[in-house]
Design a protein around this motif. Sequence first.
Motif, PDB file in Angstrom:
ATOM      1  N   LEU A   1     -41.629  40.634 -63.765  1.00  0.00           N
ATOM      2  CA  LEU A   1     -40.445  40.556 -64.624  1.00  0.00           C
ATOM      3  C   LEU A   1     -39.293  41.363 -64.020  1.00  0.00           C
ATOM      4  O   LEU A   1     -38.138  40.944 -64.083  1.00  0.00           O
ATOM      5  CB  LEU A   1     -40.775  41.077 -66.023  1.00  0.00           C
ATOM      6  CG  LEU A   1     -41.616  40.142 -66.891  1.00  0.00           C
ATOM      7  CD1 LEU A   1     -42.149  40.873 -68.115  1.00  0.00           C
ATOM      8  CD2 LEU A   1     -40.794  38.931 -67.325  1.00  0.00           C
ATOM      9  N   ARG A   2     -39.605  42.504 -63.407  1.00  0.00           N
ATOM     10  CA  ARG A   2     -38.572  43.320 -62.764  1.00  0.00           C
ATOM     11  C   ARG A   2     -37.860  42.522 -61.675  1.00  0.00           C
ATOM     12  O   ARG A   2     -36.633  42.539 -61.572  1.00  0.00           O
ATOM     13  CB  ARG A   2     -39.207  44.575 -62.166  1.00  0.00           C
ATOM     14  CG  ARG A   2     -38.205  45.500 -61.470  1.00  0.00           C
ATOM     15  CD  ARG A   2     -38.909  46.663 -60.768  1.00  0.00           C
ATOM     16  NE  ARG A   2     -37.945  47.566 -60.177  1.00  0.00           N
ATOM     17  CZ  ARG A   2     -37.392  48.603 -60.798  1.00  0.00           C
ATOM     18  NH1 ARG A   2     -37.738  48.884 -62.029  1.00  0.00           N
ATOM     19  NH2 ARG A   2     -36.505  49.355 -60.180  1.00  0.00           N
ATOM     20  N   ARG A   3     -38.646  41.810 -60.882  1.00  0.00           N
ATOM     21  CA  ARG A   3     -38.058  40.998 -59.809  1.00  0.00           C
ATOM     22  C   ARG A   3     -37.105  39.955 -60.388  1.00  0.00           C
ATOM     23  O   ARG A   3     -35.997  39.756 -59.877  1.00  0.00           O
ATOM     24  CB  ARG A   3     -39.161  40.315 -59.006  1.00  0.00           C
ATOM     25  CG  ARG A   3     -38.657  39.492 -57.814  1.00  0.00           C
ATOM     26  CD  ARG A   3     -39.792  38.746 -57.145  1.00  0.00           C
ATOM     27  NE  ARG A   3     -40.329  37.707 -57.987  1.00  0.00           N
ATOM     28  CZ  ARG A   3     -39.784  36.496 -58.135  1.00  0.00           C
ATOM     29  NH1 ARG A   3     -38.664  36.197 -57.500  1.00  0.00           N
ATOM     30  NH2 ARG A   3     -40.337  35.600 -58.926  1.00  0.00           N
ATOM     31  N   LEU A   4     -37.524  39.313 -61.455  1.00  0.00           N
ATOM     32  CA  LEU A   4     -36.698  38.273 -62.067  1.00  0.00           C
ATOM     33  C   LEU A   4     -35.444  38.857 -62.717  1.00  0.00           C
ATOM     34  O   LEU A   4     -34.350  38.312 -62.592  1.00  0.00           O
ATOM     35  CB  LEU A   4     -37.521  37.515 -63.108  1.00  0.00           C
ATOM     36  CG  LEU A   4     -38.676  36.663 -62.571  1.00  0.00           C
ATOM     37  CD1 LEU A   4     -39.525  36.151 -63.721  1.00  0.00           C
ATOM     38  CD2 LEU A   4     -38.147  35.510 -61.740  1.00  0.00           C
ATOM     39  N   ILE A   5     -35.595  39.991 -63.402  1.00  0.00           N
ATOM     40  CA  ILE A   5     -34.461  40.599 -64.098  1.00  0.00           C
ATOM     41  C   ILE A   5     -33.391  41.061 -63.125  1.00  0.00           C
ATOM     42  O   ILE A   5     -32.196  40.815 -63.314  1.00  0.00           O
ATOM     43  CB  ILE A   5     -34.938  41.790 -64.954  1.00  0.00           C
ATOM     44  CG1 ILE A   5     -35.789  41.308 -66.134  1.00  0.00           C
ATOM     45  CG2 ILE A   5     -33.736  42.589 -65.470  1.00  0.00           C
ATOM     46  CD1 ILE A   5     -36.518  42.430 -66.861  1.00  0.00           C
ATOM     47  N   LEU A   6     -33.801  41.739 -62.067  1.00  0.00           N
ATOM     48  CA  LEU A   6     -32.846  42.413 -61.196  1.00  0.00           C
ATOM     49  C   LEU A   6     -32.307  41.547 -60.067  1.00  0.00           C
ATOM     50  O   LEU A   6     -31.205  41.788 -59.576  1.00  0.00           O
ATOM     51  CB  LEU A   6     -33.477  43.677 -60.606  1.00  0.00           C
ATOM     52  CG  LEU A   6     -33.897  44.748 -61.619  1.00  0.00           C
ATOM     53  CD1 LEU A   6     -34.497  45.950 -60.898  1.00  0.00           C
ATOM     54  CD2 LEU A   6     -32.716  45.174 -62.490  1.00  0.00           C
ATOM     55  N   ASN A   7     -33.059  40.534 -59.660  1.00  0.00           N
ATOM     56  CA  ASN A   7     -32.687  39.834 -58.436  1.00  0.00           C
ATOM     57  C   ASN A   7     -32.489  38.334 -58.567  1.00  0.00           C
ATOM     58  O   ASN A   7     -32.054  37.701 -57.609  1.00  0.00           O
ATOM     59  CB  ASN A   7     -33.751  40.103 -57.355  1.00  0.00           C
ATOM     60  CG  ASN A   7     -33.920  41.587 -57.080  1.00  0.00           C
ATOM     61  OD1 ASN A   7     -32.949  42.296 -56.838  1.00  0.00           O
ATOM     62  ND2 ASN A   7     -35.157  42.062 -57.122  1.00  0.00           N
ATOM     63  N   TYR A   8     -32.808  37.762 -59.721  1.00  0.00           N
ATOM     64  CA  TYR A   8     -32.783  36.306 -59.820  1.00  0.00           C
ATOM     65  C   TYR A   8     -31.361  35.815 -59.997  1.00  0.00           C
ATOM     66  O   TYR A   8     -30.741  35.989 -61.043  1.00  0.00           O
ATOM     67  CB  TYR A   8     -33.659  35.840 -60.985  1.00  0.00           C
ATOM     68  CG  TYR A   8     -34.126  34.412 -60.850  1.00  0.00           C
ATOM     69  CD1 TYR A   8     -34.878  34.014 -59.758  1.00  0.00           C
ATOM     70  CD2 TYR A   8     -33.809  33.464 -61.810  1.00  0.00           C
ATOM     71  CE1 TYR A   8     -35.320  32.704 -59.627  1.00  0.00           C
ATOM     72  CE2 TYR A   8     -34.254  32.148 -61.695  1.00  0.00           C
ATOM     73  CZ  TYR A   8     -35.002  31.786 -60.599  1.00  0.00           C
ATOM     74  OH  TYR A   8     -35.438  30.494 -60.472  1.00  0.00           O
TER      75      TYR A   8
END
Length: 209
Positions: A52-59
């Motif tokens: 979820l962190r990857r999606l929140i910060l970088n998507y």
Amino acid sequence: MNKGKFITFEGGEACGKTTQVNKLKEYIASLPNSDRFLLVREPGGTALGEELRRLILNYETDKPTAMAELMMFFASRCQLVEKVIKPALAEGKIVIADRFYDSTIAYQGEARGLMSAEEILSLTRLIIGDLKPDLTFYLKLSPEEAFKRKTNALPLDRIEKEGILFHQKVAKGYDYIANLESERFCVIDASKTPDEIFEVIKSKIEEMM
């Protein structure tokens, strides 16, 4: 076994929070009872949370709406609390989190304009119960000074790229919750040197121990 203690680190972008968390990791590693401590981060801390962190910060392809972003943060937090934080506290550990629900109040509540601090606190209680930090270090730095620092901190994630008005609102949100729940907040002038800041942090943690 006695209930543990829950400590959180909060602050806007470029406030030096990551530096202080890393200094604290080094300090804890030197202690004879280092296994009593557990460090986690938000969003993240579990396999689901890190995704979820990857999606929140970088998507960037399909950016989440403001409400979707809020729900993703809460999903990560719920998983972290139930799978990691609560069990550790039940074992008497000192859990130290790099961000918790105060960030949601500042970023999604105030800066995104989704809901008030009180509404987010109500939603927080609904999702994770009555868990709240025993001590919160708020590294306070003006958004203007933070922007000067950020020029030397590339690359930036999606939220760090927001403009000055957004981060001024973040600061306003932090100030509000720090006043609302002042009994648990330790507000630190983040314009001081890293060593000066860490001395305050170390002293407070030693008092708690």
